[in-house]
Design an enzyme around this catalytic site. Sequence first.
Site, PDB file in Angstrom:
ATOM      1  N   LYS A  26       9.500  -3.728  -2.300  1.00  0.00           N
ATOM      2  CA  LYS A  26      10.789  -3.668  -1.596  1.00  0.00           C
ATOM      3  C   LYS A  26      11.924  -4.023  -2.549  1.00  0.00           C
ATOM      4  O   LYS A  26      12.986  -3.381  -2.542  1.00  0.00           O
ATOM      5  CB  LYS A  26      10.780  -4.610  -0.386  1.00  0.00           C
ATOM      6  CG  LYS A  26       9.857  -4.152   0.734  1.00  0.00           C
ATOM      7  CD  LYS A  26      10.354  -2.850   1.333  1.00  0.00           C
ATOM      8  CE  LYS A  26       9.386  -2.243   2.318  1.00  0.00           C
ATOM      9  NZ  LYS A  26       9.755  -0.913   2.780  1.00  0.00           N
ATOM     10  N   TYR A  82       3.660  -6.314  -2.106  1.00  0.00           N
ATOM     11  CA  TYR A  82       4.455  -5.648  -1.065  1.00  0.00           C
ATOM     12  C   TYR A  82       5.942  -5.993  -1.215  1.00  0.00           C
ATOM     13  O   TYR A  82       6.812  -5.120  -1.260  1.00  0.00           O
ATOM     14  CB  TYR A  82       3.959  -6.044   0.343  1.00  0.00           C
ATOM     15  CG  TYR A  82       4.952  -5.662   1.417  1.00  0.00           C
ATOM     16  CD1 TYR A  82       5.132  -4.330   1.769  1.00  0.00           C
ATOM     17  CD2 TYR A  82       5.764  -6.618   2.035  1.00  0.00           C
ATOM     18  CE1 TYR A  82       6.085  -3.957   2.722  1.00  0.00           C
ATOM     19  CE2 TYR A  82       6.701  -6.264   2.985  1.00  0.00           C
ATOM     20  CZ  TYR A  82       6.859  -4.939   3.324  1.00  0.00           C
ATOM     21  OH  TYR A  82       7.799  -4.586   4.250  1.00  0.00           O
ATOM     22  N   SER A 139      13.124  -5.841   3.410  1.00  0.00           N
ATOM     23  CA  SER A 139      12.392  -6.866   4.150  1.00  0.00           C
ATOM     24  C   SER A 139      12.825  -8.247   3.701  1.00  0.00           C
ATOM     25  O   SER A 139      13.212  -8.453   2.541  1.00  0.00           O
ATOM     26  CB  SER A 139      10.893  -6.694   3.858  1.00  0.00           C
ATOM     27  OG  SER A 139      10.169  -7.802   4.324  1.00  0.00           O
TER      28      SER A 139
HETATM   29  P1  NAD Z   1       4.570   1.248  10.406  1.00  0.00           P
HETATM   30  O1  NAD Z   1       3.361   1.234   9.545  1.00  0.00           O
HETATM   31  O2  NAD Z   1       4.392   1.213  11.872  1.00  0.00           O
HETATM   32  O3  NAD Z   1       5.490   2.499  10.041  1.00  0.00           O
HETATM   33  C1  NAD Z   1       5.513   3.064   8.758  1.00  0.00           C
HETATM   34  C2  NAD Z   1       5.292   4.559   8.932  1.00  0.00           C
HETATM   35  O4  NAD Z   1       5.308   5.163   7.641  1.00  0.00           O
HETATM   36  C3  NAD Z   1       3.941   4.891   9.569  1.00  0.00           C
HETATM   37  O5  NAD Z   1       4.137   5.797  10.618  1.00  0.00           O
HETATM   38  C4  NAD Z   1       3.143   5.509   8.443  1.00  0.00           C
HETATM   39  O6  NAD Z   1       2.240   6.515   8.914  1.00  0.00           O
HETATM   40  C5  NAD Z   1       4.243   6.095   7.580  1.00  0.00           C
HETATM   41  N1  NAD Z   1       3.889   6.225   6.170  1.00  0.00           N
HETATM   42  C6  NAD Z   1       3.310   5.320   5.352  1.00  0.00           C
HETATM   43  N2  NAD Z   1       3.184   5.824   4.122  1.00  0.00           N
HETATM   44  C7  NAD Z   1       3.695   7.075   4.171  1.00  0.00           C
HETATM   45  C8  NAD Z   1       3.854   8.105   3.216  1.00  0.00           C
HETATM   46  N3  NAD Z   1       3.423   7.948   1.952  1.00  0.00           N
HETATM   47  N4  NAD Z   1       4.430   9.255   3.603  1.00  0.00           N
HETATM   48  C9  NAD Z   1       4.841   9.438   4.876  1.00  0.00           C
HETATM   49  N5  NAD Z   1       4.692   8.511   5.825  1.00  0.00           N
HETATM   50  C10 NAD Z   1       4.138   7.340   5.460  1.00  0.00           C
HETATM   51  O7  NAD Z   1       5.493   0.037   9.914  1.00  0.00           O
HETATM   52  P2  NAD Z   1       6.853  -0.512  10.528  1.00  0.00           P
HETATM   53  O8  NAD Z   1       6.627  -1.897  10.966  1.00  0.00           O
HETATM   54  O9  NAD Z   1       7.444   0.467  11.455  1.00  0.00           O
HETATM   55  O10 NAD Z   1       7.716  -0.593   9.194  1.00  0.00           O
HETATM   56  C11 NAD Z   1       8.675   0.392   8.853  1.00  0.00           C
HETATM   57  C12 NAD Z   1       9.340  -0.025   7.557  1.00  0.00           C
HETATM   58  O11 NAD Z   1       9.955  -1.305   7.730  1.00  0.00           O
HETATM   59  C13 NAD Z   1       8.376  -0.173   6.384  1.00  0.00           C
HETATM   60  O12 NAD Z   1       9.013   0.300   5.220  1.00  0.00           O
HETATM   61  C14 NAD Z   1       8.162  -1.670   6.305  1.00  0.00           C
HETATM   62  O13 NAD Z   1       7.824  -2.076   4.999  1.00  0.00           O
HETATM   63  C15 NAD Z   1       9.514  -2.189   6.717  1.00  0.00           C
HETATM   64  N6  NAD Z   1       9.478  -3.537   7.293  1.00  0.00           N
HETATM   65  C16 NAD Z   1       8.621  -3.827   8.315  1.00  0.00           C
HETATM   66  C17 NAD Z   1       8.579  -5.110   8.827  1.00  0.00           C
HETATM   67  C18 NAD Z   1       7.604  -5.481   9.912  1.00  0.00           C
HETATM   68  O14 NAD Z   1       7.258  -6.659  10.028  1.00  0.00           O
HETATM   69  N7  NAD Z   1       7.152  -4.555  10.740  1.00  0.00           N
HETATM   70  C19 NAD Z   1       9.429  -6.109   8.308  1.00  0.00           C
HETATM   71  C20 NAD Z   1      10.297  -5.766   7.275  1.00  0.00           C
HETATM   72  C21 NAD Z   1      10.319  -4.474   6.773  1.00  0.00           C
HETATM   73  C1  WQD Z   2       4.581 -15.379  11.385  1.00  0.00           C
HETATM   74  C2  WQD Z   2       4.161 -16.834  11.527  1.00  0.00           C
HETATM   75  C3  WQD Z   2       2.321 -17.433  10.123  1.00  0.00           C
HETATM   76  C4  WQD Z   2      -0.586 -14.837  12.156  1.00  0.00           C
HETATM   77  C5  WQD Z   2       5.441 -10.855   7.528  1.00  0.00           C
HETATM   78  C6  WQD Z   2       5.635 -10.330   6.145  1.00  0.00           C
HETATM   79  C7  WQD Z   2       7.078  -9.987   5.944  1.00  0.00           C
HETATM   80  C8  WQD Z   2       7.590  -9.067   7.039  1.00  0.00           C
HETATM   81  C9  WQD Z   2       7.332  -9.639   8.387  1.00  0.00           C
HETATM   82  C10 WQD Z   2       7.249  -6.788   6.376  1.00  0.00           C
HETATM   83  C11 WQD Z   2       3.836 -17.507  10.199  1.00  0.00           C
HETATM   84  C12 WQD Z   2       1.932 -17.529  11.577  1.00  0.00           C
HETATM   85  C13 WQD Z   2       0.555 -15.513  11.773  1.00  0.00           C
HETATM   86  C14 WQD Z   2      -1.646 -15.569  12.733  1.00  0.00           C
HETATM   87  C15 WQD Z   2      -0.342 -17.579  12.508  1.00  0.00           C
HETATM   88  N1  WQD Z   2       6.908  -7.813   7.032  1.00  0.00           N
HETATM   89  N2  WQD Z   2       0.674 -16.849  11.949  1.00  0.00           N
HETATM   90  N3  WQD Z   2      -1.483 -16.923  12.878  1.00  0.00           N
HETATM   91  O1  WQD Z   2       4.382 -13.809   7.410  1.00  0.00           O
HETATM   92  O2  WQD Z   2       6.603 -14.311   8.527  1.00  0.00           O
HETATM   93  O3  WQD Z   2       6.164 -12.068   7.669  1.00  0.00           O
HETATM   94  O4  WQD Z   2       5.933  -9.928   8.488  1.00  0.00           O
HETATM   95  O5  WQD Z   2       8.189  -6.660   5.640  1.00  0.00           O
HETATM   96  O6  WQD Z   2       7.133  -9.382   4.703  1.00  0.00           O
HETATM   97  O7  WQD Z   2       5.214 -11.316   5.210  1.00  0.00           O
HETATM   98  O8  WQD Z   2       4.947 -12.808   9.687  1.00  0.00           O
HETATM   99  O9  WQD Z   2       3.768 -12.474  11.799  1.00  0.00           O
HETATM  100  O10 WQD Z   2       2.414 -12.738   9.669  1.00  0.00           O
HETATM  101  O11 WQD Z   2       3.607 -14.696  10.597  1.00  0.00           O
HETATM  102  O12 WQD Z   2      -0.246 -18.793  12.657  1.00  0.00           O
HETATM  103  O13 WQD Z   2      -2.710 -15.037  13.066  1.00  0.00           O
HETATM  104  O14 WQD Z   2       2.950 -16.862  12.286  1.00  0.00           O
HETATM  105  O15 WQD Z   2       1.737 -18.452   9.373  1.00  0.00           O
HETATM  106  O16 WQD Z   2       4.253 -18.824  10.301  1.00  0.00           O
HETATM  107  P1  WQD Z   2       5.490 -13.364   8.252  1.00  0.00           P
HETATM  108  P2  WQD Z   2       3.616 -13.093  10.466  1.00  0.00           P
END
Ligand code: NAD
Ligand code: WQD
Length: 379
Positions: free
Chosen positions: A179, A175, A151
Site C-alpha cells: 500500500k 501487505y 490502508s
Molecule cells: P475484497 O477482497 O473483498 O475486494 C478486493 C477485490 O479485488 C475482490 O473482489 C478480488 O476478487 C479483486 N481482486 C484481487 N486481485 C485482483 C486482480 N489482480 N485483478 C482484479 N481483481 C482483483 O477486499 P476489500 O475489503 O473490499 O478491500 C478493497 C480494497 O481496500 C483492497 O485494496 C484492500 O487492500 C483495501 N483495504 C481493505 C481494508 C479492509 O479491512 N477490508 C482496509 C484497508 C484497505
Molecule cells: C481488530 C482487533 C485484533 C481477530 C487489519 C489489517 C489492516 C486493515 C484492517 C486492510 C485487533 C483483534 C482480531 C480475532 C482478535 N486491513 N482480534 N481476535 O488488525 O486492526 O487491521 O484490517 O488494509 O491492514 O491489519 O483488524 O479485524 O484483524 O483486528 O482479538 O480473531 O481485533 O487483535 O485488536 P486490524 P482485525
Amino acid sequence: MAVNGTGNGAMAVNGTGNGTTGPSKTVLVTGGAGYIGSHAVLQLLAAGFRAVVVDSLGNSSELAVRRVAALAGEHARNLSFHKVDIRDKDGLEKVFSSTRFDAVIHFAGLKAVGESVQKPLLYYDHNIVGTINLLEVMAAHGCKKLVFSSSAAVYGSPKNSPCTEEFPLTPHNPYGRTKLIAEEICRDIYRSDPEWRIILLRYFNPVGAHPSGYLGEDPRGTPNNLMPFVQQVAVGRRPSVTIFGNNYATKDGTGVRDYIHVVDLAEGHVAALRKLFDNSSNIGCEAYNLGTGKGTSVLEIVNEFEKASGKKIPLVIGQRRPGDAEILFSVARKAERELNWKAKYGITEMCRDQWNWASKNPYGYESPDSPKQNGSNSH
Ligand code: NAD
Ligand code: WQD
C-alpha cells in the site's frame, strides 16, 4: 431488470427504468465485486455515476455485482461488469478501448496481512504489478483521475493515537508495504505529470454491511479480521472467538481500533470523486484517513454484536497477535474539511447491519437459502 452474460467474460446489467437523463461521468471500479467495492458501486450508481466493474473474482462472487444491480433499481442500467485480472494488461486495455473513463477507483488487490507474510511475491504481483498496469493503461488513454484504496496499515503501529495523515509511514508487513509503495508510485506520477488528480484513501477497520442485508463481507476460508470471525461464530460456523491479548494498556485490556461502517466508507468514495471532478480546486496527490475518530476495544465490539444478534459469543483469551498495534484510531478531520465527508454510523449500526447480513446469508453469497441468489428480486 435483465442480466445478460455476453459469453466473453463481460456482463451488461440492464435496468428497465425510464430515466431520461444519462449519467454524466463514467467510473472504472477495479475490485468492484469485493466487500468495499460492491458497496461503493451501489453508492456511485445512486449518486448518478455510470460504473464499469472489473474484477478477477479471485476473492469475490459475481453474485455481489448482481445484487448491486438488484438494489440499484433503475440505476442498474448504468452498471456493467468485466471479469478481468488487472495483472492482465491486454485485458485492461480492451476495457479502456471500449469505454472512455472519467476516473478510476482502484480497490482490486489482496488484503490478508498474514498471507502477505507467507507469500510476499503474490502480494507484490497483485498490488504493485496490477497497479502499475492500471496506471499505464490509464495514462495511455488520458484518464488521469484516480481514487486509490490505501490502508491504515501504512502507519504500522504508531506510538500514539489518534493518527493523522502526517504520522510516519512505517508498515509492518508486506501487505502494508504494497500500500505504501502504491502510494509512493502515485506521488511520483503526480510529480512527473501534474495533470494527474489522485486521492489516496486510508481506511481504518471497515465493518458492517448494506442495511438491506443483501451485500456484505464474504471472506474465503478462515476470516483474518475480527468482525467476520465474530459473525461466523454467531451463525454457528465456528465455536468461539479468540481474543488476541487482554493485557494491553487499554480500557479493558483488549486492542482498540477505529471501526467504520462500510456504507460510510462507500460514501467517502463518492465524496472523493466529487472532489476529483471539482475543477475549482487543486488536488495533486493527497492522502485522507477514513475513520470515525473513535476507538473501540475488542470486548466492546463483541458485546455490541451480542446485543444486536441476541447470540452469546463464546470467548477464549489467547496470546497477542504478532505485529498488532495496541491502540489505533484516526483523526479524519482532513476528509471532513476537504472532502466534505464524515462518518455517520457508530458501532450499534455496524453490528446491527453485520448481523442482518449474517443472519440472511450465513454462508455468504453461496448460502443455500440465500434470499437473492439470482439477483432477480427487487425491494
Ligand atoms: P475484497 O477482497 O473483498 O475486494 C478486493 C477485490 O479485488 C475482490 O473482489 C478480488 O476478487 C479483486 N481482486 C484481487 N486481485 C485482483 C486482480 N489482480 N485483478 C482484479 N481483481 C482483483 O477486499 P476489500 O475489503 O473490499 O478491500 C478493497 C480494497 O481496500 C483492497 O485494496 C484492500 O487492500 C483495501 N483495504 C481493505 C481494508 C479492509 O479491512 N477490508 C482496509 C484497508 C484497505
Ligand atoms: C481488530 C482487533 C485484533 C481477530 C487489519 C489489517 C489492516 C486493515 C484492517 C486492510 C485487533 C483483534 C482480531 C480475532 C482478535 N486491513 N482480534 N481476535 O488488525 O486492526 O487491521 O484490517 O488494509 O491492514 O491489519 O483488524 O479485524 O484483524 O483486528 O482479538 O480473531 O481485533 O487483535 O485488536 P486490524 P482485525
